[in-house]
Scaffold this motif. Sequence first.
Motif, PDB file in Angstrom:
ATOM      1  N   GLU A 109       0.845  -1.196   0.000  1.00 34.78           N
ATOM      2  CA  GLU A 109       0.000   0.000   0.000  1.00 34.78           C
ATOM      3  C   GLU A 109       0.877   1.242   0.000  1.00 34.78           C
ATOM      4  O   GLU A 109       1.736   1.418   0.864  1.00 34.78           O
ATOM      5  CB  GLU A 109      -0.904   0.017   1.236  1.00 34.78           C
ATOM      6  N   LEU A 110       0.652   2.117  -0.974  1.00 34.07           N
ATOM      7  CA  LEU A 110       1.390   3.366  -1.102  1.00 34.07           C
ATOM      8  C   LEU A 110       0.637   4.462  -0.357  1.00 34.07           C
ATOM      9  O   LEU A 110      -0.576   4.610  -0.525  1.00 34.07           O
ATOM     10  CB  LEU A 110       1.522   3.729  -2.589  1.00 34.07           C
ATOM     11  N   PHE A 111       1.336   5.224   0.473  1.00 29.38           N
ATOM     12  CA  PHE A 111       0.716   6.287   1.265  1.00 29.38           C
ATOM     13  C   PHE A 111       0.833   7.613   0.508  1.00 29.38           C
ATOM     14  O   PHE A 111       1.829   8.325   0.621  1.00 29.38           O
ATOM     15  CB  PHE A 111       1.354   6.372   2.646  1.00 29.38           C
ATOM     16  N   HIS A 112      -0.195   7.932  -0.274  1.00 23.64           N
ATOM     17  CA  HIS A 112      -0.177   9.107  -1.146  1.00 23.64           C
ATOM     18  C   HIS A 112      -0.044  10.408  -0.360  1.00 23.64           C
ATOM     19  O   HIS A 112       0.650  11.329  -0.821  1.00 23.64           O
ATOM     20  CB  HIS A 112      -1.433   9.137  -2.021  1.00 23.64           C
ATOM     21  N   VAL A 120       7.588  13.811  -2.742  1.00 21.56           N
ATOM     22  CA  VAL A 120       8.059  12.686  -3.560  1.00 21.56           C
ATOM     23  C   VAL A 120       6.958  12.378  -4.566  1.00 21.56           C
ATOM     24  O   VAL A 120       5.815  12.127  -4.182  1.00 21.56           O
ATOM     25  CB  VAL A 120       8.342  11.434  -2.694  1.00 21.56           C
ATOM     26  N   SER A 121       7.304  12.401  -5.832  1.00 21.90           N
ATOM     27  CA  SER A 121       6.297  12.090  -6.848  1.00 21.90           C
ATOM     28  C   SER A 121       6.127  10.577  -6.944  1.00 21.90           C
ATOM     29  O   SER A 121       7.034   9.814  -6.629  1.00 21.90           O
ATOM     30  CB  SER A 121       6.710  12.659  -8.209  1.00 21.90           C
ATOM     31  N   GLU A 122       4.958  10.185  -7.407  1.00 23.30           N
ATOM     32  CA  GLU A 122       4.718   8.755  -7.624  1.00 23.30           C
ATOM     33  C   GLU A 122       5.678   8.210  -8.669  1.00 23.30           C
ATOM     34  O   GLU A 122       6.152   7.075  -8.564  1.00 23.30           O
ATOM     35  CB  GLU A 122       3.267   8.513  -8.056  1.00 23.30           C
ATOM     36  N   LEU A 137       3.889  -2.750  -6.989  1.00 27.51           N
ATOM     37  CA  LEU A 137       3.725  -2.206  -5.642  1.00 27.51           C
ATOM     38  C   LEU A 137       3.347  -3.306  -4.654  1.00 27.51           C
ATOM     39  O   LEU A 137       3.767  -3.274  -3.494  1.00 27.51           O
ATOM     40  CB  LEU A 137       2.646  -1.116  -5.664  1.00 27.51           C
ATOM     41  N   ALA A 138       2.613  -4.303  -5.103  1.00 27.14           N
ATOM     42  CA  ALA A 138       2.209  -5.411  -4.234  1.00 27.14           C
ATOM     43  C   ALA A 138       3.411  -6.188  -3.700  1.00 27.14           C
ATOM     44  O   ALA A 138       3.298  -6.862  -2.671  1.00 27.14           O
ATOM     45  CB  ALA A 138       1.281  -6.352  -4.989  1.00 27.14           C
ATOM     46  N   ASP A 139       4.562  -6.068  -4.359  1.00 25.40           N
ATOM     47  CA  ASP A 139       5.776  -6.760  -3.916  1.00 25.40           C
ATOM     48  C   ASP A 139       6.532  -6.000  -2.823  1.00 25.40           C
ATOM     49  O   ASP A 139       7.526  -6.493  -2.304  1.00 25.40           O
ATOM     50  CB  ASP A 139       6.727  -6.980  -5.102  1.00 25.40           C
ATOM     51  N   VAL A 140       6.074  -4.797  -2.486  1.00 23.62           N
ATOM     52  CA  VAL A 140       6.778  -3.964  -1.502  1.00 23.62           C
ATOM     53  C   VAL A 140       6.336  -4.330  -0.097  1.00 23.62           C
ATOM     54  O   VAL A 140       5.158  -4.224   0.245  1.00 23.62           O
ATOM     55  CB  VAL A 140       6.514  -2.464  -1.755  1.00 23.62           C
ATOM     56  N   ARG A 141       7.292  -4.773   0.689  1.00 18.06           N
ATOM     57  CA  ARG A 141       7.014  -5.036   2.106  1.00 18.06           C
ATOM     58  C   ARG A 141       7.010  -3.719   2.867  1.00 18.06           C
ATOM     59  O   ARG A 141       6.093  -3.430   3.625  1.00 18.06           O
ATOM     60  CB  ARG A 141       8.056  -5.987   2.670  1.00 18.06           C
TER      61      ARG A 141
END
Length: 162
Positions: A109-112, A120-122, A137-141
């Motif tokens: 989950e990315l915290f926009h 920080v840009s996406e 993104l699903a691979d990011v712990r």
Amino acid sequence: MHALFDMSSPWWHFVLRAIVIYVLVMVLMRLSGKRSVGQFTPFDLVLLILIGNAVQNGLNGGDNSISGAVILAGTLIGLNYFVALMTARHKRFRKVVEGVPVVLARNGELFHDVLRRELVSEADFHEVLRMNDIDALADVRIAWLETNGHISVVSYKSANKV
């Protein structure tokens, strides 16, 4: 020759100017955010800017003497050493000067809102994922914005290797 060393103000004016400018620039650097600092630590960048200015113009208010420039450069180097010493020895001081790492993403989950706050840009975030061979993104712990402006990423793949 003697005029090269004659200062237009007492020596302590130079020390006071150097301290005030150092602190002011340090505060401005902290307020500017981690991403604008990049690889430099805030005190390295402040030291570089101020020493250059001290040697060129003597940070001087009109004084172009060598003595004034030497006093300013010495004060700035001393301040930088003091800040480095304090950040190495005192966690609270380090937190105030350098800040703390900020979590940008966790468990896919990315915290926009955090990205926006930290400037920080996406696109930058996804570039870091690609540079770390992370496909989605699903691979990011977990991903952090470090105090030096770099983004560190731990993927589920790399966490399983450890």
